[in-house]
Design an enzyme around this catalytic site. Structure first.
Site, mmCIF file in Angstrom:
data_model
loop_
_atom_site.group_PDB
_atom_site.id
_atom_site.type_symbol
_atom_site.label_atom_id
_atom_site.label_comp_id
_atom_site.label_asym_id
_atom_site.label_seq_id
_atom_site.Cartn_x
_atom_site.Cartn_y
_atom_site.Cartn_z
ATOM 1 N N PHE A 131 0.853 -1.189 0.000
ATOM 2 C CA PHE A 131 0.000 0.000 0.000
ATOM 3 C C PHE A 131 0.886 1.235 0.000
ATOM 4 O O PHE A 131 1.725 1.406 0.880
ATOM 5 C CB PHE A 131 -0.940 0.051 1.211
ATOM 6 N N ASP A 218 9.180 2.843 2.026
ATOM 7 C CA ASP A 218 7.976 3.549 2.474
ATOM 8 C C ASP A 218 7.835 3.287 3.970
ATOM 9 O O ASP A 218 7.389 2.219 4.387
ATOM 10 C CB ASP A 218 6.755 3.036 1.687
ATOM 11 N N LYS A 247 2.316 10.315 8.230
ATOM 12 C CA LYS A 247 1.534 9.902 9.409
ATOM 13 C C LYS A 247 1.954 10.528 10.756
ATOM 14 O O LYS A 247 1.445 11.566 11.121
ATOM 15 C CB LYS A 247 1.475 8.383 9.480
HETATM 16 C C1 LIG Z 1 -0.984 5.649 5.022
HETATM 17 C C2 LIG Z 1 0.054 5.175 4.092
HETATM 18 C C3 LIG Z 1 0.288 5.835 2.868
HETATM 19 C C4 LIG Z 1 -0.560 6.968 2.359
HETATM 20 O O1 LIG Z 1 -0.547 8.076 3.193
HETATM 21 P P1 LIG Z 1 -1.633 9.254 2.967
HETATM 22 O O2 LIG Z 1 -1.201 10.308 3.943
HETATM 23 O O3 LIG Z 1 -2.977 8.670 3.285
HETATM 24 O O4 LIG Z 1 -1.553 9.684 1.568
HETATM 25 C C5 LIG Z 1 1.318 5.353 2.075
HETATM 26 N N1 LIG Z 1 2.077 4.310 2.460
HETATM 27 C C6 LIG Z 1 1.878 3.673 3.626
HETATM 28 C C7 LIG Z 1 2.763 2.525 3.999
HETATM 29 C C8 LIG Z 1 0.850 4.069 4.477
HETATM 30 O O5 LIG Z 1 0.631 3.410 5.610
#
Ligand SMILES: *Cc1c(COP(=O)(O)O)cnc(C)c1O
Length: 399
Positions: A131, A218, A247
């Site tokens: 994701f 990520d 986040k």
């Molecule tokens: C939440 C998340 C995203 C996306 O972040 P947004 O602020 O919602 O755009 C991307 N990668 C990972 C691993 C995430 O947990």
């Protein structure tokens, strides 16, 4: 007139609860009912709700200066960049407002890196079950057909392999021409709390070096103490070329960051990328304060200890329980995979246990408690989750 949501686009399946106030790991709804927060706004409010020091910093900055634009130098942005680079062993940062934007930045860096190597159509290696966000590029990088469906044509330029499988990466390198970078989560969060083995990340690091690929991690969900280390890649003893954060960085104030080092740090030239709000004084000052508090209070070490307590508690209470297929985690990221679709447990946890949880990939209960939880609150989360699972279909359903 009663409040309605009829003017909001139906992008979310919302619970019929509205919170009006929070403190630490506790929340109160508009009826005054108290809840225990085991998701922290989906890994955002790591320092808890209404942190008094952050509230004070925010109020002071709001009364001083909110926004000037990236046409000018921004002192708090420069300070935050320096702090983050020192913490992460990186060299340069680009600031934006969300995780998806941070990953967009990483993807653009990867393409620039490819073109610099004379690769006409650079490809980025991504993982099954990943994701990375909801913009068109990050959606294409995301390994989830349900989230992609309806938004075709998909953005090209990605090659997908199974997660935590280094042989698949080597095969892809032989079979797919033009790969220039890998984008991977050290722990797949939305993907059901799947922890990559440290050997995998180390092997990826070596392989990327041998190919001249960028290793892009990520760490939007895993970063900033969540897994019991400042960054999850520390467990493997490696350093990426590019890392994305968002986040928890602003504890609820929107901010994202794409960090880079080495060849990746100097790819952009003026005009190639930008963001109106990115790196504004308010968000950057709050993020500096978040880092100060995390450092001072030893938040990563705390998350490591609390995470062991949480996983041990969950294994004791639910291990071997009929219907529970696996209990996985690292630090304060925990997943309890059931043998069935358990999305209804989110609503039942609220109504019956006054507990906030999420369910991901339909059958995995995901817990992301704030890192400032007290030990007793961790035990309380375990007790409420155990009670929820015991009194749900998981207990009497034939396996
Ligand atoms: C939440 C998340 C995203 C996306 O972040 P947004 O602020 O919602 O755009 C991307 N990668 C990972 C691993 C995430 O947990």
């Amino acid at each position: 007139m009663p409040q309605t949501d009829s003017h909001l686009m139906r992008a979310y399946a919302r619970q019929p609860v509205s919170f009006v106030r929070g403190r630490g790991a506790r929340l109160w709804d508009d009826q005054g009912v108290e809840y225990l927060d085991a998701i922290a706004g989906v890994a955002v409010t790591s320092l808890g709700h209404a942190h008094p020091e952050l509230a004070a910093v925010m109020a002071e900055q709001a009364a001083t200066l909110l926004h000037t634009s990236n046409v000018f130098r921004i002192d708090w942005q420069e300070q935050l960049g320096e702090r983050l680079c020192a913490l992460a062993g990186m060299e340069k940062v680009f600031f934006c407002n969300s995780g998806a934007e941070a990953n967009e930045t990483a993807l653009k860096l990867a393409r620039l890196h490819g073109h610099r190597k004379q690769v006409a159509e650079p490809q980025i290696l991504v993982m099954e079950n990943a994701f990375h966000g909801r913009t068109l590029a990050t959606l294409a990088a995301t390994g989830n057909a349900a989230k992609q469906q309806g938004f075709e044509p998909q953005m090209p330029g990605f090659v997908r392999v199974p997660y935590d499988d280094i042989d698949a990466v080597r095969r892809a390198a032989r079979e797919a021409p033009g790969i220039v970078a890998v984008l991977v989560e050290p722990v797949q969060g939305e993907g059901g709390i799947r922890v990559a083995s440290p050997g995998y990340l180390r092997a990826l690091r070596e392989f990327c070096d041998s190919q001249g690929w960028l290793l892009m991690l990520d760490e939007i969900q895993t970063g900033l103490g969540r897994t019991g280390a400042w960054f999850a890649h520390r467990h493997a003893g490696i350093t990426p070329d590019v890392m994305t954060l968002a986040k928890a960085l602003g504890n609820g104030v929107p901010i994202g960051a794409c960090l880079a080092r080495g060849a990746a740090a100097d790819l952009f030239s003026p005009g190639q990328h930008g963001s109106t709000f990115g790196g504004n004084p308010l968000a950057c000052r709050v993020a500096c304060a978040v880092l100060d508090i995390m450092e001072r209070d030893g938040i990563a070490q705390r998350a490591a200890l609390l995470g062991e307590r949480l996983l041990a508690g969950l294994r004791l209470a639910l291990g071997g329980h009929p219907g529970v297929q696996a209990i996985r985690g690292l630090g304060l990221m925990a997943g309890i995979e059931l043998n069935r679709n358990c999305q209804e447990l989110v609503g039942r946890a609220l109504a019956e246990q006054r507990l906030l949880i999420t369910v991901t990939r339909e059958r995995t209960i995901r817990l992301l408690p704030p890192l400032i939880c007290e030990e007793a609150q961790i035990d309380d989360i375990v007790a409420r989750v155990a009670s929820l699972c015991r009194h749900s279909g998981a207990s009497h359903q034939a396996v």
